[in-house]
Design a protein around this motif. Sequence first.
Motif, short mmCIF file in Angstrom:
data_model
loop_
_atom_site.label_atom_id
_atom_site.label_comp_id
_atom_site.label_asym_id
_atom_site.label_seq_id
_atom_site.Cartn_x
_atom_site.Cartn_y
_atom_site.Cartn_z
N SER A 129 0.86 -1.20 0.00
CA SER A 129 0.00 0.00 0.00
C SER A 129 0.89 1.24 0.00
CB SER A 129 -0.87 0.01 1.26
OG SER A 129 -0.07 0.32 2.40
N GLU A 130 0.23 2.37 0.06
CA GLU A 130 0.97 3.61 0.31
C GLU A 130 1.64 3.53 1.67
OE1 GLU A 130 -2.45 6.49 2.13
OE2 GLU A 130 -2.86 5.63 0.15
N ILE A 132 2.36 4.48 5.39
CA ILE A 132 1.51 5.00 6.48
C ILE A 132 2.44 5.55 7.57
CG2 ILE A 132 -0.22 4.38 8.23
CD1 ILE A 132 -0.70 1.80 6.38
N VAL A 210 -6.19 2.28 5.84
CA VAL A 210 -5.79 2.22 4.42
C VAL A 210 -6.47 1.03 3.75
CG1 VAL A 210 -3.75 0.67 4.51
CG2 VAL A 210 -3.71 2.61 2.98
N SER A 211 -6.67 1.13 2.44
CA SER A 211 -7.06 -0.06 1.68
C SER A 211 -6.31 -0.03 0.35
CB SER A 211 -8.58 -0.11 1.46
OG SER A 211 -8.96 0.91 0.60
#
Length: 220
Positions: A129-130, A132, A210-211
Motif C-alpha cells: 500500500s501507500e 503509512i 488504508v485499503s
Amino acid sequence: MTSSRNLNRFWEWGRKIICVGRNYPDHAKELKNAVPTEPVLFLKPSSAYVTEGSSIMVPFYSHNLHHEVELGVVIGKGGTAIPQNAAMDHVAGYALCLDMTARDVQDECKTKGLPWTLAKAFNTSCPVSEFIPKEKIADPGNVKIWLKVNGQLRQEGNTSQMIFSIPFLISYISEIITLEEGDLILTGTPKGVSSVQEHDELLAGIEGIVSMKFRVDRPQ
Ligand SMILES: CC(=O)CC(=O)C(=O)O
Ligand SMILES: [Mg+2]
C-alpha cells in the motif's frame, strides 16, 4: 543525519524485505505447521515490490498462488542488536502488504528440504500500500487487517494475535541482520490464506487506516 530520499516511496529504495512466517497461531495450524517458539525468517528481493495500478503476476511455474495479508513495518533508522525497549524508535511507519506465495512450490520445497525462494521471492510477490506514517497507527499491536477476493472476505485478523510482537521482531532480526533505513519487515499472516486465479481482484485493508486493490494476471 537526514536522508535525501523519501520514505513515502520506500519500495524504490531497493532495500531488504524481511518476512516473518507462522507468526499467527491460527495460520500455523491451518497449514499444519507447529506453532513456532522462535521467529521463522525468510527474505524477498526488492524486485518483488508492486504498487497499486500494476498487477500481481502468477509465476509461470505455479498453479496455486495464495494471498497472505500482513502488516509491514518500514524501518526509518537502521541498527544492529537493537534492544526491544528502543525498537519502536527505529520505525518510520507502516504499509499494508501481501506476501504472495506459490503454495504448490512451497509445499514441494518443504518436502525436498529446499529454500522457499521460488515460492516467495518472484517478481510481484510483495504488493504494498501507500506508506503509512507512524503517527497514524497508535498501537500497531492492535490493528485489524483483512482481505477480500472478488468481494468475498477471506482473511480477517488482528495484530494482537501475533506470537512475536513488533519490538521483539525488530530486536531479534537486528541481532542477525543489520536493519537499514528503508527496509521492510512483513510480520506474518492470520488464517484464511487461499488460492487466487487470473483476473481475480484482491481488496485488502487495515481497518480505518488504508485499503488497496490489485488484479491478478498471468504472463502471456
Ligand atoms: C507458511 C508460510 O508461508 C509462512 C508465512 O509466510 C506466514 O506469513 O505465516
Ligand atoms: Mg507470510
